[in-house]
Design a protein around this motif. Structure first.
Motif, short mmCIF file in Angstrom:
data_model
loop_
_atom_site.label_atom_id
_atom_site.label_comp_id
_atom_site.label_asym_id
_atom_site.label_seq_id
_atom_site.Cartn_x
_atom_site.Cartn_y
_atom_site.Cartn_z
N ARG A 154 -12.93 -32.33 12.72
CA ARG A 154 -11.73 -33.61 14.12
C ARG A 154 -12.44 -33.98 13.57
N THR B 184 -13.42 -37.87 15.86
CA THR B 184 -13.71 -39.03 16.61
C THR B 184 -14.31 -39.87 17.08
N SER C 207 -10.47 -46.36 21.16
CA SER C 207 -10.58 -44.94 19.66
C SER C 207 -10.08 -44.46 19.59
N TRP C 208 -10.46 -43.89 19.05
CA TRP C 208 -9.40 -43.12 17.14
C TRP C 208 -10.17 -41.48 17.93
N SER C 209 -9.00 -40.88 16.70
CA SER C 209 -9.42 -39.50 16.24
C SER C 209 -8.43 -38.83 14.87
N TRP C 210 -8.74 -38.37 14.08
CA TRP C 210 -8.39 -37.96 13.05
C TRP C 210 -8.77 -36.19 12.42
N GLU C 211 -7.85 -35.48 12.07
CA GLU C 211 -8.41 -34.39 10.99
C GLU C 211 -7.22 -34.13 10.08
#
Length: 377
Positions: free
Chosen positions: A301, A303, A331-335
């Motif tokens: 993941r 971030t 903020s950002w997050s990604w999988e």
């Protein structure tokens, strides 16, 4: 005859006095055309244009090998015995007739030695399309000066009389108006050291030919005879595809090339810099995870933080991976939708603002562990 899985056939035609080796690739899409390829002296295994560039032509392609008893021959003779020529034209006729084609549905093609052959056979035997790239018109003189071993094979005795016979083989055909209705495409260059002797004096002989085309390639990137064809491959591929489709271009006498490698690019460079989508004042995104050198699971993941951005864009080795949105606080997050493969990875991430401007990139290098690896203690 043998065939490879790609559909390329190799064989030997022994129906005349000399065995003639060939390669053949059948047409696709039902095309009714035959391209006959004659080889230049330095051609691999004595087959010209056999480096894959013709592999995707929609036409039938016949490559003829110029190797007779271990020597090149311009496809013409051994010891002034021109039954060798007859064996070559017999192969072409056998292939053409087996395909149900006529000389009007054929293109003869070759460079240097092969260019001379395409002119000779095309004019003498009435083939519709002739493409001759940097040919030699004075074959005997050229062999005496540059390739004496081939000259001895072809002439037996290298005498002035035999040299003259070979020197007159092509010019006499042109002067007599042989096959005046052919579509002829002749390529040469002022940077070709052979041009003043081997080509230029014979151009006036083509006056009266219905569709004679002379392409004079004046390019600073041509440094000699062998570079002329290489410089013109894109144009020549366009030409052969026109001919295959039955659309013979009428170019007349044209000049191409004339590139200017030293052109001042400062104006265009300034324009591109001023209008670039990348803004140096727009900060590159921060990546909190994975951190550099970290070992992660395949379902990693990502971030981070990208102030002022509406999204970030992730790439690896030129391949787009994903573009997650950035929250109002940056903020950002990604999988990734698919687990990453085990091994080392270098993912490049940049931010994009609401106007479409991109930030500089941030690179993150990490290692994905094998999900089935034995546990460490």
């Amino acid at each position: 005859m043998s065939a490879s899985p790609s559909g390329l056939h190799t064989g030997i035609d022994t129906s005349d006095a000399y065995p003639v080796h060939y390669r053949f690739s059948p047409a696709t899409k039902g095309n009714q055309h035959l391209v006959v390829v004659f080889a230049n002296i330095a051609a691999p295994d004595d087959y010209g244009w056999s480096n894959g560039v013709f592999d995707k032509l929609r036409a039938n392609v016949l490559w003829i090998r110029d190797d007779f008893e271990g020597s090149n021959s311009y496809y013409l003779c051994k010891g002034m015995d021109f039954t060798l020529e007859r064996s070559v034209v017999t192969l072409i006729a056998n292939v053409m007739n087996s395909l149900g084609l006529t000389p009007d549905q054929c293109t003869l093609w070759g460079g240097s030695k092969g260019g001379s052959a395409s002119l000779y056979f095309g004019l003498k035997y009435g083939f519709r399309n002739i493409v001759a790239l940097v040919p030699q018109f004075l074959i005997g003189t050229y062999l005496q000066q540059k390739h004496p071993a081939i000259g001895r094979f072809m002439m037996g005795q290298v005498t002035e009389a035999n040299i003259q016979v070979l020197d007159r083989a092509i010019p006499d055909l042109v002067a007599s108006g042989a096959n005046r209705g052919a579509n002829i495409y002749l390529l040469s260059s002022p940077q070709d050291e052979q041009y003043p002797v081997q080509v230029e004096p014979f151009l006036p002989l083509f006056q009266g030919y219905e569709n004679f085309n002379f392409i004079f390639s004046d390019s600073p990137y041509i440094t000699g005879h062998t570079q002329v064809t290489r410089r013109n491959v894109p144009m020549l591929m366009g030409l052969v595809n026109f001919l295959i489709d039955g659309i013979p271009p009428r170019l007349g006498q044209v000049v191409n090339g004339r590139e200017r490698p030293d052109t001042d690019r400062s104006a265009i460079d300034a324009f591109l810099k001023a209008t670039s989508q990348v803004r140096d004042t727009f900060p590159a995104p921060l990546v909190h995870a994975p951190f550099p050198g970290q070992q992660v699971q395949p379902s990693v993941r990502f971030t981070g933080f990208a102030p002022g951005a509406v999204r970030v864009s992730a790439w690896e080795r030129g391949k787009f991976l994903g573009s997650p949105d950035v929250a109002a606080d940056g903020s950002w997050s990604w999988e990734p939708p698919k687990p990453l493969s085990p091994g080392d990875h270098l993912v490049r991430i940049f931010a994009v603002d609401a106007s479409g401007f991109a930030s500089p990139t941030t690179d993150v290098a990490f290692r994905v562990e094998n999900a089935y690896a034995a546990p460490r203690f």
